[in-house]
Each structure stands twice: as C-alpha cells, then as structure tokens.
Write a protein that holds these residues in place. Structure first.
Motif, PDB file in Angstrom:
ATOM      1  N   ARG A   1       1.934   4.999 -12.466  1.00 14.55           N
ATOM      2  CA  ARG A   1       0.209   5.048 -11.907  1.00 14.55           C
ATOM      3  C   ARG A   1      -0.422   4.808 -13.149  1.00 14.55           C
ATOM      4  O   ARG A   1      -0.509   5.597 -14.035  1.00 14.55           O
ATOM      5  CB  ARG A   1      -0.116   6.281 -11.206  1.00 14.55           C
ATOM      6  CG  ARG A   1      -1.232   6.658 -10.995  1.00 14.55           C
ATOM      7  CD  ARG A   1      -1.419   7.835 -10.177  1.00 14.55           C
ATOM      8  NE  ARG A   1      -2.806   8.464  -9.823  1.00 14.55           N
ATOM      9  CZ  ARG A   1      -3.547   9.015 -10.451  1.00 14.55           C
ATOM     10  NH1 ARG A   1      -3.431   9.650 -11.396  1.00 14.55           N
ATOM     11  NH2 ARG A   1      -4.791   9.278  -9.964  1.00 14.55           N
ATOM     12  N   PRO A   2      -0.985   3.709 -13.440  1.00 17.29           N
ATOM     13  CA  PRO A   2      -1.882   3.217 -14.434  1.00 17.29           C
ATOM     14  C   PRO A   2      -3.171   3.885 -14.514  1.00 17.29           C
ATOM     15  O   PRO A   2      -4.072   3.442 -14.025  1.00 17.29           O
ATOM     16  CB  PRO A   2      -1.995   1.753 -14.521  1.00 17.29           C
ATOM     17  CG  PRO A   2      -1.790   1.469 -12.978  1.00 17.29           C
ATOM     18  CD  PRO A   2      -0.879   2.495 -12.376  1.00 17.29           C
ATOM     19  N   GLY A   3      -3.304   5.312 -14.818  1.00 11.85           N
ATOM     20  CA  GLY A   3      -4.529   5.977 -15.100  1.00 11.85           C
ATOM     21  C   GLY A   3      -5.527   5.308 -15.765  1.00 11.85           C
ATOM     22  O   GLY A   3      -6.952   5.406 -15.438  1.00 11.85           O
ATOM     23  N   VAL A   4      -5.274   4.515 -16.797  1.00 14.47           N
ATOM     24  CA  VAL A   4      -6.064   4.036 -17.798  1.00 14.47           C
ATOM     25  C   VAL A   4      -6.856   2.714 -16.957  1.00 14.47           C
ATOM     26  O   VAL A   4      -7.914   2.547 -17.238  1.00 14.47           O
ATOM     27  CB  VAL A   4      -5.549   3.446 -18.858  1.00 14.47           C
ATOM     28  CG1 VAL A   4      -4.426   2.272 -18.706  1.00 14.47           C
ATOM     29  CG2 VAL A   4      -6.479   2.871 -19.949  1.00 14.47           C
TER      30      VAL A   4
ATOM     31  N   SER B   1       0.939  -1.402  -0.208  1.00 12.88           N
ATOM     32  CA  SER B   1      -0.103  -0.060   0.011  1.00 12.88           C
ATOM     33  C   SER B   1       0.998   1.111  -0.075  1.00 12.88           C
ATOM     34  O   SER B   1       0.619   2.299  -0.867  1.00 12.88           O
ATOM     35  CB  SER B   1      -0.929  -0.193   1.276  1.00 12.88           C
ATOM     36  OG  SER B   1      -1.882   1.234   1.355  1.00 12.88           O
ATOM     37  N   ALA B   2       1.974   1.333   0.653  1.00 13.00           N
ATOM     38  CA  ALA B   2       2.682   2.237   0.842  1.00 13.00           C
ATOM     39  C   ALA B   2       3.525   2.304  -0.536  1.00 13.00           C
ATOM     40  O   ALA B   2       3.919   3.428  -1.155  1.00 13.00           O
ATOM     41  CB  ALA B   2       4.088   2.266   1.787  1.00 13.00           C
ATOM     42  N   GLN B   3       3.996   1.416  -1.053  1.00 14.84           N
ATOM     43  CA  GLN B   3       4.638   1.373  -2.274  1.00 14.84           C
ATOM     44  C   GLN B   3       3.813   2.181  -3.467  1.00 14.84           C
ATOM     45  O   GLN B   3       4.215   2.792  -4.325  1.00 14.84           O
ATOM     46  CB  GLN B   3       4.799  -0.184  -2.829  1.00 14.84           C
ATOM     47  CG  GLN B   3       5.780  -0.082  -3.920  1.00 14.84           C
ATOM     48  CD  GLN B   3       6.005  -1.500  -4.570  1.00 14.84           C
ATOM     49  OE1 GLN B   3       5.141  -2.175  -4.944  1.00 14.84           O
ATOM     50  NE2 GLN B   3       7.243  -1.969  -4.014  1.00 14.84           N
ATOM     51  N   GLU B   4       2.535   1.601  -3.624  1.00 17.83           N
ATOM     52  CA  GLU B   4       1.412   2.228  -4.549  1.00 17.83           C
ATOM     53  C   GLU B   4       1.235   3.610  -4.312  1.00 17.83           C
ATOM     54  O   GLU B   4       1.142   4.627  -5.213  1.00 17.83           O
ATOM     55  CB  GLU B   4       0.166   1.523  -4.509  1.00 17.83           C
ATOM     56  CG  GLU B   4       0.023   0.111  -4.935  1.00 17.83           C
ATOM     57  CD  GLU B   4       0.583   0.015  -6.464  1.00 17.83           C
ATOM     58  OE1 GLU B   4       0.308   0.900  -7.047  1.00 17.83           O
ATOM     59  OE2 GLU B   4       1.053  -0.929  -6.897  1.00 17.83           O
ATOM     60  N   ALA B   5       1.219   3.944  -2.960  1.00 21.04           N
ATOM     61  CA  ALA B   5       1.055   5.556  -2.670  1.00 21.04           C
ATOM     62  C   ALA B   5       2.297   6.338  -3.022  1.00 21.04           C
ATOM     63  O   ALA B   5       2.168   7.338  -3.369  1.00 21.04           O
ATOM     64  CB  ALA B   5       0.856   5.830  -1.072  1.00 21.04           C
ATOM     65  N   GLU B   6       3.541   5.828  -2.991  1.00 21.88           N
ATOM     66  CA  GLU B   6       4.578   6.378  -3.518  1.00 21.88           C
ATOM     67  C   GLU B   6       4.786   6.379  -4.966  1.00 21.88           C
ATOM     68  O   GLU B   6       5.220   7.531  -5.440  1.00 21.88           O
ATOM     69  CB  GLU B   6       5.770   5.746  -2.863  1.00 21.88           C
ATOM     70  CG  GLU B   6       7.115   6.378  -3.116  1.00 21.88           C
ATOM     71  CD  GLU B   6       7.383   7.921  -2.397  1.00 21.88           C
ATOM     72  OE1 GLU B   6       8.206   8.526  -2.546  1.00 21.88           O
ATOM     73  OE2 GLU B   6       6.477   8.261  -1.426  1.00 21.88           O
ATOM     74  N   ARG B   7       4.241   5.461  -5.521  1.00 21.50           N
ATOM     75  CA  ARG B   7       4.163   5.454  -7.018  1.00 21.50           C
ATOM     76  C   ARG B   7       3.519   6.608  -7.408  1.00 21.50           C
ATOM     77  O   ARG B   7       3.607   7.243  -8.492  1.00 21.50           O
ATOM     78  CB  ARG B   7       3.787   3.994  -7.673  1.00 21.50           C
ATOM     79  CG  ARG B   7       5.007   2.992  -7.454  1.00 21.50           C
ATOM     80  CD  ARG B   7       4.350   1.639  -8.214  1.00 21.50           C
ATOM     81  NE  ARG B   7       5.554   0.762  -8.019  1.00 21.50           N
ATOM     82  CZ  ARG B   7       5.369  -0.466  -8.691  1.00 21.50           C
ATOM     83  NH1 ARG B   7       4.075  -0.593  -9.671  1.00 21.50           N
ATOM     84  NH2 ARG B   7       6.468  -1.517  -8.977  1.00 21.50           N
ATOM     85  N   ARG B   8       2.245   6.783  -6.864  1.00 22.75           N
ATOM     86  CA  ARG B   8       1.025   7.638  -7.288  1.00 22.75           C
ATOM     87  C   ARG B   8       1.833   9.181  -7.054  1.00 22.75           C
ATOM     88  O   ARG B   8       1.524   9.990  -7.999  1.00 22.75           O
ATOM     89  CB  ARG B   8       0.128   7.487  -6.483  1.00 22.75           C
ATOM     90  CG  ARG B   8      -1.311   8.254  -6.955  1.00 22.75           C
ATOM     91  CD  ARG B   8      -2.446   8.087  -6.240  1.00 22.75           C
ATOM     92  NE  ARG B   8      -2.990   6.753  -6.398  1.00 22.75           N
ATOM     93  CZ  ARG B   8      -2.898   5.909  -5.422  1.00 22.75           C
ATOM     94  NH1 ARG B   8      -2.433   6.299  -4.264  1.00 22.75           N
ATOM     95  NH2 ARG B   8      -3.299   4.813  -5.561  1.00 22.75           N
ATOM     96  N   ARG B   9       2.444   9.246  -6.048  1.00 19.27           N
ATOM     97  CA  ARG B   9       3.048  10.628  -5.794  1.00 19.27           C
ATOM     98  C   ARG B   9       4.260  10.958  -6.606  1.00 19.27           C
ATOM     99  O   ARG B   9       4.332  11.962  -7.051  1.00 19.27           O
ATOM    100  CB  ARG B   9       3.719  10.666  -4.279  1.00 19.27           C
ATOM    101  CG  ARG B   9       4.206  12.017  -3.726  1.00 19.27           C
ATOM    102  CD  ARG B   9       4.816  11.815  -2.375  1.00 19.27           C
ATOM    103  NE  ARG B   9       6.283  11.179  -2.477  1.00 19.27           N
ATOM    104  CZ  ARG B   9       7.170  11.749  -3.222  1.00 19.27           C
ATOM    105  NH1 ARG B   9       7.467  12.790  -3.480  1.00 19.27           N
ATOM    106  NH2 ARG B   9       8.331  10.672  -3.225  1.00 19.27           N
TER     107      ARG B   9
END
Length: 329
Positions: free
Chosen positions: A182-185, A117-125
């Motif tokens: 961050r795969p927005g699609v 979860s922290a990894q995904e949040a950091e990727r998004r940031r």
C-alpha cells in the motif's frame, strides 16, 4: 444470395460454358484420341480449373481474412476490427465476429476491474494488519528486549543486543513490505514522490543503480492513472530484480502532446523469446483499464524496455476511466 448458391452458380457457369463449347464449337473428339485433340481438351480443363479457382478465391477471400483475425486476436492487445466485406452470410459472419469481440472486451474489462479492485483492497488490508498488528507487536518486543538487556549481566547482554538488532531488521522489512503493498506516499505526496521513493528503495535493497528522469510539469492526474503508472513501474522493477541480471536501470516519466509515457529500461540480458508471464499480463490488464497501452521488448543496445503510453484524452482530472461501475482504488 447465400454462399451455397453463389459457389454453385459459379461452378455451374463454368461447366455450362465448357459444355456449350463442346456441343456448339468445332472441336470434336476422335476414337482413339489424337494428340492435338488431347492437348486442346487439356488446355480447356486447365482454363476451367483456373477460372473456377479465381472465382472461389474472390468469393471466399473475406473468410480467409476473418480466419487470420480469429487466430491473431488478443483481448489484452485490442486492434482494428476486420473490415466487413463480401456478401450474404460472409458479411454477416464478420459483423457477428466484430460484435462478439466488442462484448468480450467489455466483459474482460469489467471482470479485470473487479479483480484488480479486490486485489488493491486486499493489499490495503494486509498492509494495515502488518503495520498495526505485527508492527506494534515487534515494537513492543524491541522495548522489552532493551529493558531486559539493560539489567542483564554482561555475557548475556551482547546476545540480547544481537536479538534486538535482528528484531529491528525484521520490523524494517515488515514496514517495507507494507509500503509496497500500500504505497501511502502515493496518496499523500503524489506520483513523482512515490516513484522517487520506489527508486530509492530499489537502490537501497539491491545492487542496481537507478537513474531517474521525471518531468516537473505533469498535468493533474486522476487517482486511477497514478496508481496504474506506479504499479507498472513497480512491476517492471520487480521483474528486473528477479530476471534481468542487470546493473543499471532507468525510470523515466515524460509528458507530451500525445499524452504520458512511462519508460523502465535496464541493461540486462533482455527478454528474447521468453513467453510473457503473469506480471506482464497484469501490467497489460491495468493499462487497458485507463485506455493505455503497454509494450515490452528488447531495448536498443541490450536489455529490456517496458513502455506505458497513456493517451492525452485519458489523463484529465476527474475522468472516470474504468468500465461500468467498477473503479480501481
């Protein structure tokens, strides 16, 4: 009865039987020992050793099975627990080991959910900063280069146009990195569109030919399931690009009565006996968060095959699939 007393009494019974035969039986020992008497004594000793070994084998058998379970247990590949057998301390030891495995798997799942979860949040940031900060800066540089190039003399204009093309390529690369982070699609158009975009991007930026096969009647999926499926496909393609030396790769997603199955298969050199790296272990971590299972091995006919199976019970919409209060976003 404790293990000590069981082994002690088994040995005592064997020795008592041997002593009784010597005292009460017709067998006597001469001095010097005759050949016949020596053979009888040797046969009796062998019989006692065999009986003692058989009794100890029966009594300690559950411990051997527990030892094998201890040496083969992998928290990333949960398997059946050792059956509780034996008596006394042996049965209690097996029950304690099974309880310890349950606790370790629960703790691993919770910590993995937090880490991912922290990894995904950091990727998004990072993706957001790449898009908003660096992307906008390079866009401004492109506009300024165009303005300067329009007013520059002819010999200098060609150089400025070359710099402009290099800057535009850098901007495209940054946008591509941001999309991978961050795969927005995936959030906007769904899993199938995201997998198609991933396959197209792989074909565009590498020499791989990507074959796609996606079922059109997929059930409604939970967001966590979609993200895990996408990340496993992404990691599988990344490993193929880096290590497989392949020319073709197939990406398939099918739905059946038993659940969903994602398959990434290439025609490269195969995985052979190479140890699993961080990428494959990361795929297993993600799969366990949604109750799925990843298998990686040599594909039929050569190459490597990554298969992710999501049971039907774990693909319904709105199902909370992560452990505790930690969600993978």
């Amino acid at each position: 009865m404790s293990l000590f007393w069981r082994i002690f009494l088994l040995n005592a019974a064997v020795l008592f039987a041997a002593t009784a035969l010597l005292l009460l039986g017709p067998v006597t020992v001469s001095t010097p020992v005759l050949l016949t008497e020596a053979m009888i004594m040797a046969a009796g000793l062998v019989a006692m050793l065999i009986a003692n070994a058989a009794l100890l084998r029966i009594g300690l058998g559950p411990l051997q099975r527990l030892t094998r379970a201890m040496t083969t247990t992998d928290l990333l590949r949960p398997g059946p627990r050792p059956a509780v057998s034996g008596h006394g301390e042996i049965a209690e030891l097996i029950r304690t080991f099974n309880t310890m495995l349950d606790r370790l798997e629960a703790e691993r799942a919770a910590s993995s959910a937090l880490a991912l979860s922290a990894q995904e949040a950091e990727r998004r940031r990072i993706a957001q900063e790449l898009h908003d900060e660096i992307g906008q800066t390079l866009t401004a540089v492109l506009l300024e280069l165009r303005r300067v190039a329009d007013r520059a003399p002819e010999p200098l204009r060609d150089d400025l146009l070359q710099v402009q093309e290099t800057t535009r390529d850098s901007l495209d690369e940054i946008r591509r990195i941001a999309r991978r982070l961050r795969p927005g699609v995936l959030e906007e158009l769904g899993l199938i569109s995201a997998l198609k975009a991933l396959a197209n991007e792989t074909t565009t930026h590498t020499e791989l030919a990507v074959r796609r096969s996606f079922d059109s009647d997929l059930p409604e999926l939970d967001q966590e399931v979609e993200l895990v499926l996408y990340r496993v496909a992404q990691e599988g393609l990344t490993n193929i690009i880096r290590h497989a030396r392949a020319r073709q790769v197939g990406v398939a997603l099918h739905h059946g009565a038993l659940g969903l199955e994602l398959l990434v298969r290439d025609d490269g050199r195969g995985i052979g006996t190479a140890p699993e790296g961080a990428g494959i272990r990361g795929m297993r971590e993600r799969a366990l968060l949604i109750g799925a299972e990843v298998s990686v091995g040599d594909a039929p006919g050569g190459g490597t095959e990554v298969r992710l199976h999501v049971p039907a019970a774990h693909i319904g919409p709105g199902t909370h699939l992560t452990n505790g209060s930690h969600t993978l976003s």
